[in-house]
Design a protein around this motif. Sequence first.
Motif, PDB file in Angstrom:
ATOM      1  N   GLU A   6      55.290  42.527  39.551  1.00 47.19           N
ATOM      2  CA  GLU A   6      54.198  41.555  39.592  1.00 47.19           C
ATOM      3  C   GLU A   6      54.603  40.261  38.900  1.00 47.19           C
ATOM      4  N   SER A   7      53.974  39.174  39.333  1.00 45.91           N
ATOM      5  CA  SER A   7      54.168  37.883  38.678  1.00 45.91           C
ATOM      6  C   SER A   7      52.941  37.023  38.918  1.00 45.91           C
ATOM      7  N   GLY A   8      52.840  35.922  38.166  1.00 51.19           N
ATOM      8  CA  GLY A   8      51.769  34.972  38.396  1.00 51.19           C
ATOM      9  C   GLY A   8      50.643  34.992  37.386  1.00 51.19           C
ATOM     10  N   GLY A   9      50.684  35.923  36.450  1.00 54.36           N
ATOM     11  CA  GLY A   9      49.636  35.965  35.435  1.00 54.36           C
ATOM     12  C   GLY A   9      49.764  34.812  34.460  1.00 54.36           C
ATOM     13  N   PRO A  14      37.904  29.284  32.291  1.00 55.78           N
ATOM     14  CA  PRO A  14      36.844  29.770  33.190  1.00 55.78           C
ATOM     15  C   PRO A  14      36.624  28.797  34.337  1.00 55.78           C
ATOM     16  N   GLY A  15      36.456  29.364  35.532  1.00 50.66           N
ATOM     17  CA  GLY A  15      36.308  28.556  36.730  1.00 50.66           C
ATOM     18  C   GLY A  15      37.619  28.223  37.410  1.00 50.66           C
ATOM     19  N   GLY A  16      38.720  28.521  36.764  1.00 51.01           N
ATOM     20  CA  GLY A  16      40.028  28.215  37.323  1.00 51.01           C
ATOM     21  C   GLY A  16      40.513  29.270  38.297  1.00 51.01           C
ATOM     22  N   SER A  17      41.748  29.079  38.772  1.00 44.83           N
ATOM     23  CA  SER A  17      42.336  29.969  39.782  1.00 44.83           C
ATOM     24  C   SER A  17      43.738  30.382  39.374  1.00 44.83           C
ATOM     25  N   LEU A  18      44.124  31.542  39.856  1.00 38.21           N
ATOM     26  CA  LEU A  18      45.496  32.032  39.728  1.00 38.21           C
ATOM     27  C   LEU A  18      45.833  32.805  40.998  1.00 38.21           C
ATOM     28  N   ARG A  19      47.120  32.858  41.315  1.00 38.28           N
ATOM     29  CA  ARG A  19      47.576  33.720  42.401  1.00 38.28           C
ATOM     30  C   ARG A  19      48.634  34.671  41.871  1.00 38.28           C
ATOM     31  N   LEU A  20      48.345  35.942  41.993  1.00 40.64           N
ATOM     32  CA  LEU A  20      49.294  36.966  41.600  1.00 40.64           C
ATOM     33  C   LEU A  20      50.136  37.374  42.808  1.00 40.64           C
ATOM     34  N   ASN A  76      57.818  41.443  52.079  1.00 36.43           N
ATOM     35  CA  ASN A  76      57.511  42.635  51.279  1.00 36.43           C
ATOM     36  C   ASN A  76      56.697  42.287  50.036  1.00 36.43           C
ATOM     37  N   THR A  77      55.699  41.450  50.230  1.00 35.33           N
ATOM     38  CA  THR A  77      54.938  40.941  49.098  1.00 35.33           C
ATOM     39  C   THR A  77      53.441  41.009  49.383  1.00 35.33           C
ATOM     40  N   VAL A  78      52.691  41.370  48.367  1.00 36.15           N
ATOM     41  CA  VAL A  78      51.240  41.336  48.434  1.00 36.15           C
ATOM     42  C   VAL A  78      50.748  40.347  47.388  1.00 36.15           C
ATOM     43  N   TYR A  79      49.675  39.653  47.724  1.00 37.46           N
ATOM     44  CA  TYR A  79      49.153  38.592  46.871  1.00 37.46           C
ATOM     45  C   TYR A  79      47.702  38.881  46.476  1.00 37.46           C
ATOM     46  N   LEU A  80      47.296  38.299  45.370  1.00 38.46           N
ATOM     47  CA  LEU A  80      45.894  38.329  44.978  1.00 38.46           C
ATOM     48  C   LEU A  80      45.520  36.916  44.546  1.00 38.46           C
ATOM     49  N   GLN A  81      44.758  36.248  45.396  1.00 38.91           N
ATOM     50  CA  GLN A  81      44.257  34.918  45.064  1.00 38.91           C
ATOM     51  C   GLN A  81      42.948  35.096  44.303  1.00 38.91           C
TER      52      GLN A  81
END
Length: 112
Positions: A6-9, A14-20, A76-81
Motif C-alpha cells: 500500500e501507499s498514499g497515506g 478535514p474535508g481534504g482528499s487522499l488516494r491510496l 495490478n493495482t487497486v485504488y481508494l479515492q
Amino acid sequence: QVRLVESGGGLVQPGGSLRLSCAASGSIFSLAVMSWYRQAPGKQRELVAGITGGGSTNYGTSVKGRFTISRDNAKNTVYLQMNNLKPEDTAVYYCNRNGIHWGQGTQVTVSS
C-alpha cells in the motif's frame, strides 16, 4: 507468493482528499476480489470497500458517497479515492486480496 504494497497515506485536513494505492504481485490479479479495510486504535478492523474482478463494488456505510474503489488490472493495482475526509476516518488502511492476503498497511490521519 502474493505480495500487497500500500501507499498514499498521510496527514490531511478535514474535508481534504487522499488516494491510496495497493500494488499486487504473485498471482492472477484480474480474478481477485480486492478490498480495503481500516483499523483505528482500540477498534476492530472494518471493511471500507471491495471490488470484484468484474468491477462490482460495495462500501461500508460510513464511507458511502465519499470513497471510491477502483482497479487497473493492467497495472495490478487497486485504488481508494477518499474525499471529504473526516477525523473519524483516521486509521491504518489495509489492502486485502480474496479475504486471505494482507498488505502492511498505510496510516491515514485526518486532523486540523
